[in-house]
Motif scaffolding. Sequence first.
Motif, PDB file in Angstrom:
ATOM      1  N   ALA A   1       0.842  -1.191   0.000  1.00 49.70           N
ATOM      2  CA  ALA A   1       0.000   0.000   0.000  1.00 49.70           C
ATOM      3  C   ALA A   1       0.876   1.239   0.000  1.00 49.70           C
ATOM      4  O   ALA A   1       1.794   1.357   0.811  1.00 49.70           O
ATOM      5  CB  ALA A   1      -0.912   0.002   1.233  1.00 49.70           C
ATOM      6  N   GLY A   2       0.589   2.155  -0.893  1.00 48.92           N
ATOM      7  CA  GLY A   2       1.330   3.415  -0.957  1.00 48.92           C
ATOM      8  C   GLY A   2       0.555   4.520  -0.265  1.00 48.92           C
ATOM      9  O   GLY A   2      -0.639   4.691  -0.507  1.00 48.92           O
ATOM     10  N   ASN A   3       1.225   5.242   0.610  1.00 46.53           N
ATOM     11  CA  ASN A   3       0.643   6.392   1.298  1.00 46.53           C
ATOM     12  C   ASN A   3       1.374   7.634   0.793  1.00 46.53           C
ATOM     13  O   ASN A   3       2.501   7.893   1.205  1.00 46.53           O
ATOM     14  CB  ASN A   3       0.832   6.210   2.816  1.00 46.53           C
ATOM     15  CG  ASN A   3       0.426   7.439   3.608  1.00 46.53           C
ATOM     16  OD1 ASN A   3      -0.194   8.350   3.082  1.00 46.53           O
ATOM     17  ND2 ASN A   3       0.791   7.451   4.890  1.00 46.53           N
ATOM     18  N   TRP A   4       0.717   8.348  -0.099  1.00 45.99           N
ATOM     19  CA  TRP A   4       1.382   9.515  -0.704  1.00 45.99           C
ATOM     20  C   TRP A   4       1.472  10.689   0.266  1.00 45.99           C
ATOM     21  O   TRP A   4       2.111  11.679  -0.032  1.00 45.99           O
ATOM     22  CB  TRP A   4       0.633   9.946  -1.964  1.00 45.99           C
ATOM     23  CG  TRP A   4       0.884   9.080  -3.164  1.00 45.99           C
ATOM     24  CD1 TRP A   4       1.559   7.888  -3.193  1.00 45.99           C
ATOM     25  CD2 TRP A   4       0.472   9.349  -4.513  1.00 45.99           C
ATOM     26  NE1 TRP A   4       1.578   7.402  -4.472  1.00 45.99           N
ATOM     27  CE2 TRP A   4       0.923   8.273  -5.305  1.00 45.99           C
ATOM     28  CE3 TRP A   4      -0.235  10.370  -5.115  1.00 45.99           C
ATOM     29  CZ2 TRP A   4       0.684   8.209  -6.679  1.00 45.99           C
ATOM     30  CZ3 TRP A   4      -0.481  10.312  -6.478  1.00 45.99           C
ATOM     31  CH2 TRP A   4      -0.021   9.241  -7.254  1.00 45.99           C
ATOM     32  N   LYS A   5       0.732  10.627   1.390  1.00 51.15           N
ATOM     33  CA  LYS A   5       0.677  11.761   2.322  1.00 51.15           C
ATOM     34  C   LYS A   5       0.270  13.024   1.538  1.00 51.15           C
ATOM     35  O   LYS A   5      -0.543  12.923   0.622  1.00 51.15           O
ATOM     36  CB  LYS A   5       2.010  11.897   3.058  1.00 51.15           C
ATOM     37  CG  LYS A   5       2.435  10.553   3.685  1.00 51.15           C
ATOM     38  CD  LYS A   5       3.584  10.631   4.612  1.00 51.15           C
ATOM     39  CE  LYS A   5       3.880   9.228   5.145  1.00 51.15           C
ATOM     40  NZ  LYS A   5       4.924   9.228   6.157  1.00 51.15           N
ATOM     41  N   MET A   6       0.873  14.185   1.840  1.00 53.72           N
ATOM     42  CA  MET A   6       0.447  15.408   1.137  1.00 53.72           C
ATOM     43  C   MET A   6       1.362  15.658  -0.061  1.00 53.72           C
ATOM     44  O   MET A   6       1.955  16.722  -0.211  1.00 53.72           O
ATOM     45  CB  MET A   6       0.462  16.597   2.107  1.00 53.72           C
ATOM     46  CG  MET A   6      -0.513  17.696   1.700  1.00 53.72           C
ATOM     47  SD  MET A   6      -0.716  18.952   2.973  1.00 53.72           S
ATOM     48  CE  MET A   6       0.864  19.767   2.955  1.00 53.72           C
ATOM     49  N   ASN A   7       1.471  14.634  -0.894  1.00 55.57           N
ATOM     50  CA  ASN A   7       2.320  14.706  -2.086  1.00 55.57           C
ATOM     51  C   ASN A   7       1.519  14.258  -3.305  1.00 55.57           C
ATOM     52  O   ASN A   7       0.467  13.658  -3.175  1.00 55.57           O
ATOM     53  CB  ASN A   7       3.539  13.787  -1.923  1.00 55.57           C
ATOM     54  CG  ASN A   7       4.420  14.207  -0.765  1.00 55.57           C
ATOM     55  OD1 ASN A   7       4.998  15.289  -0.776  1.00 55.57           O
ATOM     56  ND2 ASN A   7       4.503  13.360   0.256  1.00 55.57           N
ATOM     57  N   GLY A   8       2.097  14.520  -4.468  1.00 55.03           N
ATOM     58  CA  GLY A   8       1.449  14.121  -5.712  1.00 55.03           C
ATOM     59  C   GLY A   8       0.722  15.296  -6.332  1.00 55.03           C
ATOM     60  O   GLY A   8       0.428  16.287  -5.657  1.00 55.03           O
ATOM     61  N   SER A   9       0.458  15.188  -7.618  1.00 51.06           N
ATOM     62  CA  SER A   9      -0.293  16.241  -8.310  1.00 51.06           C
ATOM     63  C   SER A   9      -0.958  15.611  -9.528  1.00 51.06           C
ATOM     64  O   SER A   9      -0.615  14.497  -9.936  1.00 51.06           O
ATOM     65  CB  SER A   9       0.632  17.377  -8.742  1.00 51.06           C
ATOM     66  OG  SER A   9       1.360  16.976  -9.884  1.00 51.06           O
ATOM     67  N   LEU A  10      -1.912  16.338 -10.070  1.00 52.27           N
ATOM     68  CA  LEU A  10      -2.614  15.835 -11.252  1.00 52.27           C
ATOM     69  C   LEU A  10      -1.646  15.532 -12.390  1.00 52.27           C
ATOM     70  O   LEU A  10      -1.816  14.563 -13.113  1.00 52.27           O
ATOM     71  CB  LEU A  10      -3.605  16.897 -11.747  1.00 52.27           C
ATOM     72  CG  LEU A  10      -5.040  16.857 -11.247  1.00 52.27           C
ATOM     73  CD1 LEU A  10      -5.821  17.974 -11.899  1.00 52.27           C
ATOM     74  CD2 LEU A  10      -5.683  15.500 -11.526  1.00 52.27           C
ATOM     75  N   LYS A  11      -0.618  16.386 -12.479  1.00 50.22           N
ATOM     76  CA  LYS A  11       0.302  16.295 -13.625  1.00 50.22           C
ATOM     77  C   LYS A  11       0.920  14.907 -13.795  1.00 50.22           C
ATOM     78  O   LYS A  11       1.015  14.390 -14.879  1.00 50.22           O
ATOM     79  CB  LYS A  11       1.441  17.313 -13.464  1.00 50.22           C
ATOM     80  CG  LYS A  11       1.060  18.725 -13.782  1.00 50.22           C
ATOM     81  CD  LYS A  11       2.294  19.591 -13.991  1.00 50.22           C
ATOM     82  CE  LYS A  11       3.075  19.803 -12.712  1.00 50.22           C
ATOM     83  NZ  LYS A  11       2.470  20.699 -11.745  1.00 50.22           N
ATOM     84  N   GLY A  12       1.334  14.321 -12.662  1.00 46.72           N
ATOM     85  CA  GLY A  12       2.078  13.067 -12.769  1.00 46.72           C
ATOM     86  C   GLY A  12       1.221  11.803 -12.814  1.00 46.72           C
ATOM     87  O   GLY A  12       1.743  10.695 -12.933  1.00 46.72           O
ATOM     88  N   LEU A  13      -0.106  11.968 -12.708  1.00 46.08           N
ATOM     89  CA  LEU A  13      -0.948  10.769 -12.514  1.00 46.08           C
ATOM     90  C   LEU A  13      -0.907   9.801 -13.687  1.00 46.08           C
ATOM     91  O   LEU A  13      -0.829   8.586 -13.494  1.00 46.08           O
ATOM     92  CB  LEU A  13      -2.409  11.165 -12.273  1.00 46.08           C
ATOM     93  CG  LEU A  13      -2.791  11.651 -10.885  1.00 46.08           C
ATOM     94  CD1 LEU A  13      -4.302  11.688 -10.766  1.00 46.08           C
ATOM     95  CD2 LEU A  13      -2.197  10.785  -9.790  1.00 46.08           C
ATOM     96  N   ALA A  14      -0.956  10.342 -14.907  1.00 48.05           N
ATOM     97  CA  ALA A  14      -1.078   9.462 -16.069  1.00 48.05           C
ATOM     98  C   ALA A  14       0.152   8.557 -16.202  1.00 48.05           C
ATOM     99  O   ALA A  14       0.023   7.349 -16.412  1.00 48.05           O
ATOM    100  CB  ALA A  14      -1.276  10.284 -17.336  1.00 48.05           C
TER     101      ALA A  14
END
Length: 260
Positions: free
Chosen positions: A6-19
């Motif tokens: 299970a990955g917990n991104w916490k307060m990271n990530g953005s729409l840009k990188g999802l694809a």
Amino acid sequence: MRQMIAGNWKMNGSLKGLASYAGALARGVTGVDLLICPPFPLIGPLITALGSTPVMVGAQDCAVERAGAHTGDVSAELLAEIGARYVILGHSERRADHAETSSLVRDKARGAMAAGLAPIICVGETLSQREAGEAETVVRAQLAGSLPEEFAQVGALGQAGALGQAGALRLIAYEPVWAIGTGKTPTEADIAAMHATIRAALQKQLGEAGATMRILYGGSVKPSNAGALLRIPEVGGALIGGASLLAEDFLVIAAAAAQK
Ligand code: PGA
């Protein structure tokens, strides 16, 4: 039982990188359950980006209440409606940053299950508690306080019950607070001892359901140590923070779980 990574991104990530992230996971791994828990606004877009791949998406928290005047909170019902399958509850960062108590975590878990979400309840000691020899006592108390009695019931999970056996749908994550994001991990012997303690406590508290629940290890799991950590007895997978942000790292860890 299959392991869960299970990955917990916490307060990271953005729409840009999802694809590109979703695309990499789609080419990924079989023989292991994969789950990604991004920030709330990315749950729907990540589900869409993952399409028909078997990777599941979850949340990092949910409200106790079902609806109403609770500014800033997100209900388990809404999370389930948009397609989340799991919810992390009682992570040490929430226990510390938002003063979440075990009884609040228990109430959230009860609400999550009623909405059809499978809870992943986090427990773990601080460094000073470990150094004082209190780690097992602290974790046992967190389990006693955080697990609702519904965890003992088979088939109490509403729509998520279709996912599989009860034990697969209520998870514990043992995450020593001092190992999270620090690059430090307990010794394999210490992890084995704590997971055995947790298993015994679960069986005492929940009977049969406690015998099959997966117990994840979390805290500085990375590609270089995942193989060894995932082979420890009673480790049923891992909850990954930093190393879940790069699909390549996450997939190496997933592959280690699939080989177990
Ligand atoms: P980490 O975080 O893998 O970055 O140590 C784990 C977690 O907090 O779930």
